[in-house]
Design a protein around this motif. Sequence first.
Motif, PDB file in Angstrom:
ATOM      1  N   PRO A  67       1.311  -1.244  -0.219  1.00 28.54           N
ATOM      2  CA  PRO A  67       0.127   0.233   0.278  1.00 28.54           C
ATOM      3  C   PRO A  67       0.744   0.968  -0.298  1.00 28.54           C
ATOM      4  O   PRO A  67       2.038   1.681   1.031  1.00 28.54           O
ATOM      5  CB  PRO A  67      -0.682   0.254   0.966  1.00 28.54           C
ATOM      6  CG  PRO A  67      -1.236  -1.475   1.354  1.00 28.54           C
ATOM      7  CD  PRO A  67       0.400  -1.766   0.815  1.00 28.54           C
ATOM      8  N   ILE A  68       0.974   2.107  -0.732  1.00 25.08           N
ATOM      9  CA  ILE A  68       1.126   3.287  -0.849  1.00 25.08           C
ATOM     10  C   ILE A  68       1.217   4.513   0.252  1.00 25.08           C
ATOM     11  O   ILE A  68      -0.655   4.777   0.030  1.00 25.08           O
ATOM     12  CB  ILE A  68       0.911   4.410  -1.962  1.00 25.08           C
ATOM     13  CG1 ILE A  68       1.089   3.249  -3.604  1.00 25.08           C
ATOM     14  CG2 ILE A  68       2.063   5.529  -2.127  1.00 25.08           C
ATOM     15  CD1 ILE A  68       0.784   2.623  -4.334  1.00 25.08           C
ATOM     16  N   LYS A  69       1.729   4.890   0.842  1.00 22.99           N
ATOM     17  CA  LYS A  69       1.409   6.327   2.225  1.00 22.99           C
ATOM     18  C   LYS A  69       0.794   7.753   1.362  1.00 22.99           C
ATOM     19  O   LYS A  69       1.817   7.803   0.030  1.00 22.99           O
ATOM     20  CB  LYS A  69       2.281   6.445   2.976  1.00 22.99           C
ATOM     21  CG  LYS A  69       2.884   5.132   3.185  1.00 22.99           C
ATOM     22  CD  LYS A  69       4.092   5.167   4.145  1.00 22.99           C
ATOM     23  CE  LYS A  69       4.366   3.932   5.081  1.00 22.99           C
ATOM     24  NZ  LYS A  69       5.239   4.171   6.254  1.00 22.99           N
ATOM     25  N   ARG A  70       0.353   8.086   2.155  1.00 24.13           N
ATOM     26  CA  ARG A  70      -0.392   9.760   2.033  1.00 24.13           C
ATOM     27  C   ARG A  70       0.726  10.339   1.962  1.00 24.13           C
ATOM     28  O   ARG A  70       1.437  11.193   0.769  1.00 24.13           O
ATOM     29  CB  ARG A  70      -0.772  10.068   2.158  1.00 24.13           C
ATOM     30  CG  ARG A  70      -1.560  11.048   2.115  1.00 24.13           C
ATOM     31  CD  ARG A  70      -2.728  12.268   3.659  1.00 24.13           C
ATOM     32  NE  ARG A  70      -3.643  13.077   2.996  1.00 24.13           N
ATOM     33  CZ  ARG A  70      -2.899  14.789   3.555  1.00 24.13           C
ATOM     34  NH1 ARG A  70      -1.746  14.592   3.522  1.00 24.13           N
ATOM     35  NH2 ARG A  70      -3.869  15.467   3.271  1.00 24.13           N
ATOM     36  N   SER A  71       1.527  10.115   3.117  1.00 19.83           N
ATOM     37  CA  SER A  71       2.971  11.284   3.306  1.00 19.83           C
ATOM     38  C   SER A  71       4.457  10.489   2.394  1.00 19.83           C
ATOM     39  O   SER A  71       4.272  11.952   1.797  1.00 19.83           O
ATOM     40  CB  SER A  71       3.671  10.309   4.962  1.00 19.83           C
ATOM     41  OG  SER A  71       4.017   9.445   3.819  1.00 19.83           O
ATOM     42  N   ASP A  72       4.237   9.859   1.343  1.00 15.81           N
ATOM     43  CA  ASP A  72       5.130   9.642   0.674  1.00 15.81           C
ATOM     44  C   ASP A  72       4.336  10.164  -0.883  1.00 15.81           C
ATOM     45  O   ASP A  72       5.071  10.497  -1.693  1.00 15.81           O
ATOM     46  CB  ASP A  72       4.962   7.560   0.202  1.00 15.81           C
ATOM     47  CG  ASP A  72       5.450   7.428   1.420  1.00 15.81           C
ATOM     48  OD1 ASP A  72       6.660   8.008   1.721  1.00 15.81           O
ATOM     49  OD2 ASP A  72       6.190   5.736   1.338  1.00 15.81           O
ATOM     50  N   MET A  73       3.263  10.322  -1.333  1.00 11.54           N
ATOM     51  CA  MET A  73       2.627  11.013  -2.478  1.00 11.54           C
ATOM     52  C   MET A  73       3.109  12.532  -2.106  1.00 11.54           C
ATOM     53  O   MET A  73       3.277  13.058  -3.034  1.00 11.54           O
ATOM     54  CB  MET A  73       1.319  10.765  -2.456  1.00 11.54           C
ATOM     55  CG  MET A  73       0.978   9.596  -2.922  1.00 11.54           C
ATOM     56  SD  MET A  73      -1.105   9.474  -3.263  1.00 11.54           S
ATOM     57  CE  MET A  73      -1.241   8.983  -1.911  1.00 11.54           C
ATOM     58  N   LYS A 109      -7.877   4.718   6.397  1.00 11.40           N
ATOM     59  CA  LYS A 109      -7.974   5.785   6.654  1.00 11.40           C
ATOM     60  C   LYS A 109      -6.995   6.332   7.488  1.00 11.40           C
ATOM     61  O   LYS A 109      -6.407   7.406   8.041  1.00 11.40           O
ATOM     62  CB  LYS A 109      -9.548   6.362   6.998  1.00 11.40           C
ATOM     63  CG  LYS A 109     -10.300   6.129   5.950  1.00 11.40           C
ATOM     64  CD  LYS A 109     -11.271   7.357   6.197  1.00 11.40           C
ATOM     65  CE  LYS A 109     -12.871   6.405   4.832  1.00 11.40           C
ATOM     66  NZ  LYS A 109     -11.614   7.292   3.770  1.00 11.40           N
ATOM     67  N   GLN A 110      -6.632   5.546   8.615  1.00 11.02           N
ATOM     68  CA  GLN A 110      -6.122   5.471  10.316  1.00 11.02           C
ATOM     69  C   GLN A 110      -4.161   6.126   9.865  1.00 11.02           C
ATOM     70  O   GLN A 110      -3.934   7.752   9.970  1.00 11.02           O
ATOM     71  CB  GLN A 110      -5.920   4.558  10.994  1.00 11.02           C
ATOM     72  CG  GLN A 110      -5.287   5.573  12.801  1.00 11.02           C
ATOM     73  CD  GLN A 110      -5.427   3.710  13.655  1.00 11.02           C
ATOM     74  OE1 GLN A 110      -6.284   4.025  13.494  1.00 11.02           O
ATOM     75  NE2 GLN A 110      -4.693   4.677  14.576  1.00 11.02           N
ATOM     76  N   ASN A 111      -4.045   5.817   8.899  1.00 11.26           N
ATOM     77  CA  ASN A 111      -2.115   4.751   8.266  1.00 11.26           C
ATOM     78  C   ASN A 111      -2.158   5.939   6.939  1.00 11.26           C
ATOM     79  O   ASN A 111      -1.554   6.116   6.123  1.00 11.26           O
ATOM     80  CB  ASN A 111      -1.884   4.033   8.767  1.00 11.26           C
ATOM     81  CG  ASN A 111      -2.247   3.976   9.536  1.00 11.26           C
ATOM     82  OD1 ASN A 111      -1.401   4.209  10.809  1.00 11.26           O
ATOM     83  ND2 ASN A 111      -2.517   2.092  10.273  1.00 11.26           N
TER      84      ASN A 111
END
Length: 311
Positions: A67-73, A109-111
Motif C-alpha cells: 500500500p502507498i502512503k499519503r505521506s509518500d505521495m 484512513k487512520q494511516n
Amino acid sequence: MDRRNDYGYRMPTFQSKHSNGEEKSGNNYRRIPWGRRPPPPRDVAILQERANKLVKYLLVKDQTKIPIKRSDMLKDVIQEYEEYFPEIIERASYALEKMFRVNLKEIDKQNSLYILISTQESSAGILGTTKDTPKLGLLMVILSVIFMNGNKASEAVIWEVLRKLGLRPGVRHSLFGEVRKLITDEFVKQKYLEYKRVPNSRPPEYEFFWGLRSYHETSKMKVLKFACKVQKKDPKDWAAQYREAVEMEVQAAAVAVAEAEARAEIYSPRLRILLVSCSSFSPGALLQPWNLCLHSSLSSYYQSAESGDTL
C-alpha cells in the motif's frame, strides 16, 4: 557583528527570504518546512501536472502491491501543493479509472494507505492474477482456510493445509521460494494477510486474519465459491459462511452505490484530464497497469504528464 548606520544607530541583522523557502541570516541559512510556508496560489495547469505525475507514480509503486502512503505521495510528488491534495488526487483518480480501468482506494484512513484495484472481474477477484497466478492461487487457499475457520486460523492449521499441498516451512519451493517468508512477510506487507500473536501465549502462537487489501480485492462469496470448487460442494452446504458472505455482498453493493454517486459529483468536466489513445490497440481495449512498460500509450501519457497537458 555590531552594525551601525551613518547616524550611529544599531542596524538589525540582515535577513532575507528566498523563493525555495530558506531564510538567510548573516552567513547562515534556515530551511522552513513546507507546512509553515504560505500555500502557493491555485494554478490549474500546475495541479494537473502534479496529478499526471501522481498517476505515473501510483502505477509504478503499485507493482510491489505494498500500500502507498499519503505521506509518500506528498513528499515525492505533490510537495508544496499539499493544501490541494484532495483536488490533485481526484484528478489522478479520474485518469486511473478512465484510462487504466483501476480505482484508487484508501484502505486505511487512520494511516492513510492507498491501493489500486482493477475494475475488471477475475475468477478470484484479486488484482494481478495474470502476473502472479501461482502466488495468488496460494493466497486464495489461505484466505479460504481463514474464512471457513471463523475468520481466523492458527498458524498450525494453515501449515496443516499447506503440507497437504506439499509446502513446508523452511523448505524452498520452486514457485514460491521460502513459503513462510511469503505468507508471514510479503503477504502481510501487501496487506493481504494479518499475522498476529495470540495474547499471553507461551510459547508464542500466531493466528492469521484477512488483511485490509483482501477485503477490497476479493469477497467472502468469491472465496467461499473457490473453497466449494476445490471440495466439490455447494456454497449452501456451509450455511453460516454462506449467510455471512451474502450479508457482505449486500453491504459491498451499498458502499459501491454510495461511492459511485460521490464520484459522479466529484468528476465534473473541470477535472477531466488528457486520456491518450493508443493506436496499437483496438477501440475499447483495456490497458493493464502491470503491463504498462510494454505499451506506447503510457509513454505518450508520461509525455503529457511532463508537459501538464489538459483537455
